[in-house]
Enzyme design. Structure first.
Site, short mmCIF file in Angstrom:
data_model
loop_
_atom_site.label_atom_id
_atom_site.label_comp_id
_atom_site.label_asym_id
_atom_site.label_seq_id
_atom_site.Cartn_x
_atom_site.Cartn_y
_atom_site.Cartn_z
N GLU A 356 0.82 -1.22 0.00
CA GLU A 356 0.00 0.00 0.00
C GLU A 356 0.85 1.26 0.00
O GLU A 356 0.57 2.23 -0.71
CB GLU A 356 -0.95 0.00 1.20
CG GLU A 356 -1.96 -1.13 1.20
CD GLU A 356 -2.72 -1.26 -0.11
OE1 GLU A 356 -2.90 -0.27 -0.82
OE2 GLU A 356 -3.12 -2.39 -0.45
N HIS A 444 -5.09 -6.25 -10.91
CA HIS A 444 -4.47 -7.19 -9.97
C HIS A 444 -4.07 -8.49 -10.66
O HIS A 444 -3.26 -9.26 -10.12
CB HIS A 444 -5.43 -7.49 -8.82
CG HIS A 444 -5.77 -6.30 -7.99
ND1 HIS A 444 -6.78 -5.43 -8.33
CD2 HIS A 444 -5.21 -5.81 -6.85
CE1 HIS A 444 -6.86 -4.47 -7.41
NE2 HIS A 444 -5.91 -4.67 -6.51
#
Length: 549
Positions: A356, A444
């Site tokens: 992140e 992803h």
């Protein structure tokens, strides 16, 4: 933004300070010297931009704004620019100027034409919002916005409306969807979400002076770890004064606001079990600190924005929220609690925290747009550096591996993970090898090819050991490559990480695709190790091994 203080920078800063000594009453401070150096670098780059209109495909009404400055130890300068046309942002018009001693070394850009669209379209802002709203299936929060832009991610730039809708998905993930509506045809040209998650998915200030403190965190995933905190009176706070004041907040299962700063009467945080609210806060605080240290010690980067400022981490977000995400809007990382261990644990694993925080680094450097192939490269960058953070920590409770998020699964005998860098298709959705339709996948999954490249570059065509060793019984070196090159040798994680970081910060731009990533990493390796080096040959071979030729 501060320029990284390399030896060269310090030497130049000293010269500037000396030059001013005869006319000023006191020498420049380090901050003033860094600002003077940055100004000199930008001034030289501006001259090159102004003298090379064709090289940057400049139109008469184009204007430029500096986004980032990097100076190499050998004096090579890299200045990153955003572009506008008649004051309209040019989406995909960003570029990097490379130079040394005021001599142009080249440009990194995706724009290929000086053509620009007319500034009057048939579709107005309200109509564009309606067109975009037909794609936004959720109840939106606040009023949608629209602005005119030049959309230049295709070969021919077009006038478009950028429409933004904010909302909350069914799984509690916030969404900030950007839609690009052709201002003449009304067609949706592109769309992406500026909230960047770990996996696919359907404030308190202080009035006292903080004193740095060192405490202990009993974490969920990493065991007992050292935490840098702060003391305010008789209360301890999860504020890391040694890393730019980064702090950890408790959202208390809410999805709005910034939550409350995590505080305690002692400097021992958590019990190692997730029923204690401080346990996962300790995981997040440790993960962000470790990621900061990785970027600082391996790449010389001081925080996400390279400005020495820490970010906020938010834990206990939502109810049974099974994801984590980065948001530029709040300059924060956010972690859900999973389903409290029934099938997935709180998403504060070390490689997820590194993932992140790395989204923020990408945002402040190449700005890889979160759609199509550039979006896959954005996700891969976070997986790559999240993995490197895990190796950097060298924590025996969580040894480094190339499986993303393995610590999220309770009693993980099945060796589950979010993604598998050495064999992406093990997740059931990510391809191992590049095809021309890769950009149609969720980012992803399209990230898998770059993850696969990175594993082969670092480790070679070798079946992994460590986490999951013995469980990949069906894997052979031949199944790890797409072209049969089982003799492929790795160059090691440190060199592979240095190549990817330089490519991201110097050679890539917002619309870099897989072909561009191959060129960017070859350029990075050539700079770091030489054009004829074993490392550069390995970069080329690793890309070919995943069918990026």
């Amino acid at each position: 933004m501060k320029v990284k203080a390399s030896l060269l920078c310090l030497a130049i800063a000293s010269a500037i300070a000396s030059a001013h000594a005869s006319t000023a009453t006191k020498p420049l401070t380090p901050e003033e010297a860094a600002a003077a150096l940055k100004a000199a670098v930008v001034a030289r780059a501006n001259v090159l931009v102004n003298n090379n209109a064709k090289g940057i495909h400049r139109a008469a009404a184009d204007a430029f704004a500096v986004k980032d400055v990097i100076v190499d130890k050998d004096g090579t300068e890299h200045v990153r620019y955003a572009r506008t046309f008649n004051n309209l942002p040019v989406i995909g018009g960003d570029f990097v100027v490379h130079s040394r001693e005021s001599k142009l070394g080249g440009f990194s850009q995706a724009l290929e034409t000086e053509n620009r669209p007319g500034l009057v379209g048939r579709i107005n802002a309200d109509e564009a919002i309606v067109e975009a709203g037909a794609r936004f299936a959720l109840r939106f929060i606040g009023a949608p916005t629209s602005r005119l832009v030049v959309y230049a991610r295709n070969k021919e730039p077009v006038l478009a409306h950028e429409v933004v809708f904010n909302g909350i998905k069914v799984d509690q993930t916030p969404t900030e969807m950007h839609y690009f509506v052709d201002a003449n045809s009304g067609a949706i040209l592109d769309q992406w979400d500026s909230i960047q998650t770990a996996k696919p998915g359907p404030g308190g200030g202080s009035s006292c002076t903080l004193t740095a403190a060192v405490g202990t965190g009993n974490t969920m995933a990493e065991g007992a770890v050292t935490l840098n905190t702060a003391k305010c009176g008789n209360t301890y706070q999860m504020v890391d004064t040694t890393r730019g004041g980064g702090a950890t907040h408790n959202m208390s299962m809410l999805t709005a606001g910034m939550g409350a700063l995590v505080t305690g009467s002692t400097n021992v945080w958590g019990t190692g079990v997730i029923s204690n609210a401080q346990t996962v806060a300790a995981d997040a605080h440790y993960g962000i600190a470790t990621t900061w240290d990785y970027y600082k010690n391996k790449h010389g980067r001081m925080g996400i924005a390279n400005d020495g400022e820490g970010a906020i981490s938010r834990v206990h977000y939502g109810r049974n929220y099974q994801n984590a995400f980065w948001s530029d809007g709040c300059f924060c990382m956010t972690f859900g609690d999973g389903d409290n261990g029934a099938s997935i644990l709180p998403l504060v694993a070390l490689d997820v925290a590194g993932h992140e925080m790395s989204h923020g680094v990408t945002s402040r450097t190449a700005g890889l747009v979160y759609s199509k192939e550039s979006g896959g490269l954005n996700e891969a960058t976070s997986d790559i550096f999240g993995t490197m953070v895990e190796y950097y920590a060298n924590n025996p409770n969580d040894p480094g591996d190339y499986v993303i998020g393995e610590k999220l699964y309770p009693n993980n005998a099945a060796m589950q993970g979010l993604r598998y860098m050495f064999k992406p298709s093990l997740d059931g959705a990510s391809p191992d090898c590049y095809t021309s339709t890769l950009g149609n996948l969720d980012v992803h999954y399209s990230s898998g090819v770059a993850n696969h490249f990175y594993y082969l570059l670092a480790e070679g065509a070798v079946v992994p050991t460590g986490f999951g060793s013995g469980t990949w019984a069906n894997l052979t070196p031949a199944k790890l490559v797409c072209n049969g090159n089982t003799s492929l040798a790795g160059i090691g994680r440190d060199k592979a990480g240095a190549i990817w970081y330089r490519a991201l910060t110097v050679n890539m731009n917002s619309t870099t695709n897989y072909a561009g990533a191959r060129a960017a990493t070859i350029a990075a390796s050539t700079y770091l190790y030489g054009a004829d080096s074993a490392e550069t040959s390995a970069v080329k071979a690793a890309w070919s091994a995943v069918s990026v030729n």
